[in-house]
Design an enzyme around this catalytic site. Structure first.
Site, PDB file in Angstrom:
ATOM      1  N   GLY A   1      34.107  35.255 -58.799  1.00  0.00           N
ATOM      2  CA  GLY A   1      32.529  35.485 -58.687  1.00  0.00           C
ATOM      3  C   GLY A   1      32.163  35.515 -60.231  1.00  0.00           C
ATOM      4  N   SER A   2      32.749  37.064 -61.031  1.00  0.00           N
ATOM      5  CA  SER A   2      31.637  36.968 -62.055  1.00  0.00           C
ATOM      6  C   SER A   2      31.991  36.340 -63.019  1.00  0.00           C
ATOM      7  CB  SER A   2      32.481  38.658 -62.323  1.00  0.00           C
ATOM      8  OG  SER A   2      32.485  38.999 -61.891  1.00  0.00           O
TER       9      SER A   2
ATOM     10  N   ASP B   1      31.221  38.395 -49.490  1.00  0.00           N
ATOM     11  CA  ASP B   1      31.718  39.965 -48.964  1.00  0.00           C
ATOM     12  C   ASP B   1      31.193  40.986 -48.294  1.00  0.00           C
ATOM     13  OD1 ASP B   1      34.759  39.186 -50.966  1.00  0.00           O
ATOM     14  OD2 ASP B   1      33.320  39.253 -52.312  1.00  0.00           O
TER      15      ASP B   1
ATOM     16  N   HIS C   1      32.539  32.350 -50.335  1.00  0.00           N
ATOM     17  CA  HIS C   1      32.670  33.912 -50.039  1.00  0.00           C
ATOM     18  C   HIS C   1      31.372  34.068 -50.140  1.00  0.00           C
ATOM     19  CE1 HIS C   1      36.235  35.933 -50.011  1.00  0.00           C
ATOM     20  NE2 HIS C   1      35.954  37.138 -50.737  1.00  0.00           N
TER      21      HIS C   1
ATOM     22  N   MET D   1      35.421  43.716 -45.555  1.00  0.00           N
ATOM     23  CA  MET D   1      36.190  44.820 -45.885  1.00  0.00           C
ATOM     24  C   MET D   1      35.568  46.110 -45.178  1.00  0.00           C
ATOM     25  SD  MET D   1      36.453  43.839 -49.864  1.00  0.00           S
ATOM     26  CE  MET D   1      35.331  42.767 -50.003  1.00  0.00           C
TER      27      MET D   1
ATOM     28  N   MET E   1      44.943  39.665 -52.301  1.00  0.00           N
ATOM     29  CA  MET E   1      43.343  40.635 -53.068  1.00  0.00           C
ATOM     30  C   MET E   1      44.007  40.357 -54.428  1.00  0.00           C
ATOM     31  SD  MET E   1      40.504  41.308 -51.460  1.00  0.00           S
ATOM     32  CE  MET E   1      40.133  42.083 -52.762  1.00  0.00           C
TER      33      MET E   1
ATOM     34  N   ASP F   1      41.927  36.540 -54.557  1.00  0.00           N
ATOM     35  CA  ASP F   1      40.684  36.937 -54.683  1.00  0.00           C
ATOM     36  C   ASP F   1      41.142  38.124 -55.902  1.00  0.00           C
ATOM     37  OD1 ASP F   1      38.196  37.944 -54.267  1.00  0.00           O
ATOM     38  OD2 ASP F   1      38.271  38.812 -52.454  1.00  0.00           O
ATOM     39  N   GLY F   2      39.812  37.832 -56.574  1.00  0.00           N
ATOM     40  CA  GLY F   2      40.022  38.851 -57.974  1.00  0.00           C
ATOM     41  C   GLY F   2      40.188  38.698 -59.429  1.00  0.00           C
ATOM     42  N   GLY F   3      39.302  38.901 -60.149  1.00  0.00           N
ATOM     43  CA  GLY F   3      39.398  38.768 -61.318  1.00  0.00           C
ATOM     44  C   GLY F   3      40.095  37.240 -61.438  1.00  0.00           C
TER      45      GLY F   3
ATOM     46  N   MET G   1      31.409  44.548 -47.386  1.00  0.00           N
ATOM     47  CA  MET G   1      31.687  46.236 -47.205  1.00  0.00           C
ATOM     48  C   MET G   1      30.900  47.195 -47.115  1.00  0.00           C
ATOM     49  SD  MET G   1      32.201  46.276 -51.237  1.00  0.00           S
ATOM     50  CE  MET G   1      32.791  44.103 -51.945  1.00  0.00           C
TER      51      MET G   1
ATOM     52  N   GLY H   1      36.697  46.396 -53.220  1.00  0.00           N
ATOM     53  CA  GLY H   1      34.647  47.485 -53.641  1.00  0.00           C
ATOM     54  C   GLY H   1      33.997  46.659 -54.376  1.00  0.00           C
TER      55      GLY H   1
ATOM     56  N   SER I   1      32.047  33.708 -55.064  1.00  0.00           N
ATOM     57  CA  SER I   1      31.697  35.106 -54.181  1.00  0.00           C
ATOM     58  C   SER I   1      30.510  35.108 -54.286  1.00  0.00           C
ATOM     59  CB  SER I   1      32.545  35.779 -55.006  1.00  0.00           C
ATOM     60  OG  SER I   1      32.550  37.216 -54.269  1.00  0.00           O
TER      61      SER I   1
ATOM     62  N   HIS J   1      34.458  37.610 -45.231  1.00  0.00           N
ATOM     63  CA  HIS J   1      36.006  38.580 -45.905  1.00  0.00           C
ATOM     64  C   HIS J   1      35.609  40.240 -45.488  1.00  0.00           C
ATOM     65  CE1 HIS J   1      38.179  40.829 -49.417  1.00  0.00           C
ATOM     66  NE2 HIS J   1      38.476  40.945 -48.492  1.00  0.00           N
TER      67      HIS J   1
ATOM     68  N   GLY K   1      34.546  42.159 -60.659  1.00  0.00           N
ATOM     69  CA  GLY K   1      34.052  42.100 -62.058  1.00  0.00           C
ATOM     70  C   GLY K   1      35.546  42.717 -62.521  1.00  0.00           C
TER      71      GLY K   1
HETATM   72  C1  DX5 Z   1      36.492  42.461 -54.698  1.00  0.00           C
HETATM   73  C2  DX5 Z   1      35.210  41.095 -53.766  1.00  0.00           C
HETATM   74  C3  DX5 Z   1      35.561  39.866 -54.786  1.00  0.00           C
HETATM   75  C4  DX5 Z   1      34.992  40.399 -55.657  1.00  0.00           C
HETATM   76  C5  DX5 Z   1      35.427  38.994 -56.593  1.00  0.00           C
HETATM   77  O1  DX5 Z   1      36.137  43.697 -53.453  1.00  0.00           O
HETATM   78  O2  DX5 Z   1      36.028  40.970 -52.847  1.00  0.00           O
HETATM   79  O3  DX5 Z   1      35.316  39.125 -53.816  1.00  0.00           O
HETATM   80  O4  DX5 Z   1      33.398  38.944 -55.387  1.00  0.00           O
HETATM   81  O5  DX5 Z   1      34.734  38.877 -57.919  1.00  0.00           O
HETATM   82  P1  DX5 Z   1      35.751  38.493 -59.259  1.00  0.00           P
HETATM   83  O6  DX5 Z   1      35.539  37.550 -59.494  1.00  0.00           O
HETATM   84  O7  DX5 Z   1      34.361  39.162 -59.998  1.00  0.00           O
HETATM   85  O8  DX5 Z   1      36.185  39.420 -59.504  1.00  0.00           O
HETATM   86 ZN    ZN Z   2      36.114  38.444 -51.323  1.00  0.00          ZN
END
Ligand code: DX5
Ligand code: ZN
Length: 220
Positions: A197-198, A35, A33, A68, A137, A175-177, A37, A142, A8, A66, A145
């Protein structure tokens, strides 16, 4: 089956964006990826068209965008122009989801729909055959991390069952964590693509971290 890693860009260093894009190009990653927002659908603003164009200028892999944002229909053509290959909208943001999905297809992109953690898989029953990707998700959208929500494994299994039952060709993306602690179990549950991402960008060596994640789901 090939499993896909999608770092991400939200977690990249925006002051060194070209460097981080090249890192992804030269890694075992499969997709970028991206994002978007809007501060309305989610309580945060990330970036828009100029930044995506800048990424596209250097990116040599699939651009997985993606959204949002509310009313994504307004911008479908614009996202095609700036280089999106897969365009994912949120189920919760689209009153006429079928129309939105057809518009994405007509614009020449792969279609994706994302579900928030509270939204059940069953809402996709009548649209699954039109979808190239479903993005589950595993955090509330949003922010990067956040901690992974454990209920996701069950949702991935339910979605896999729906895809098989419907004879659809849809990929399951999570997607996420996502980390090295949950990616194998997600893969066993039926997931095909993994956003990280993180876990990638906060690691000491992002290139190696991407390779480690890829090896966990595609042992060589
Ligand atoms: C969250 C995003 C994710 C985010 C994931 O709203 O859609 O794509 O970047 O980041 P990590 O992997 O740090 O949870
Ligand atoms: Zn995403």
């Amino acid at each position: 089956m090939n499993k896909l890693i999608a770092p991400s860009v939200l977690a990249a260093d925006f002051g060194n964006l070209q460097r981080d894009v090249e890192m992804i190009n030269n890694s075992k990653a499969d997709w970028f990826h991206i994002d978007v927002m809007d501060g309305v659908f989610v309580p945060n603003i990330s970036f828009g068209m100029p930044v995506i164009s800048a990424i596209k200028k250097h990116a040599k892999k699939t651009m997985d965008v993606h959204l949002m944002i509310v009313n994504p229909d307004r911008f479908i053509e614009d996202f095609k122009k700036v280089g999106a290959d897969i365009l994912t909208v949120h189920y919760e943001a689209c009153t006429h989801l079928h129309r939105t999905v057809q518009a994405i297809k007509a614009a020449g992109m792969k279609t994706g729909v994302s579900l928030n953690p509270h939204t059940p898989i069953a809402v996709l029953e009548d649209i699954i055959k039109d979808l190239d990707v479903v993005l589950i998700m595993s955090v509330n959208p949003g922010f990067g991390g956040q901690s992974f929500i454990e209920n996701t494994y069950k949702k991935v299994q339910q979605l896999k069952a729906l895809i098989v039952y419907s004879e659809a060709n849809t990929l399951i993306e999570v997607d996420g964590g996502v980390t090295d602690q949950n990616i194998e179990q997600l893969s066993e549950a039926g997931a095909d693509a993994f956003v990280a991402g993180s876990f990638v960008f906060k690691s000491e060596n992002p290139t190696n971290t991407i390779a480690d994640l890829k090896n966990l789901v595609c042992p060589s």
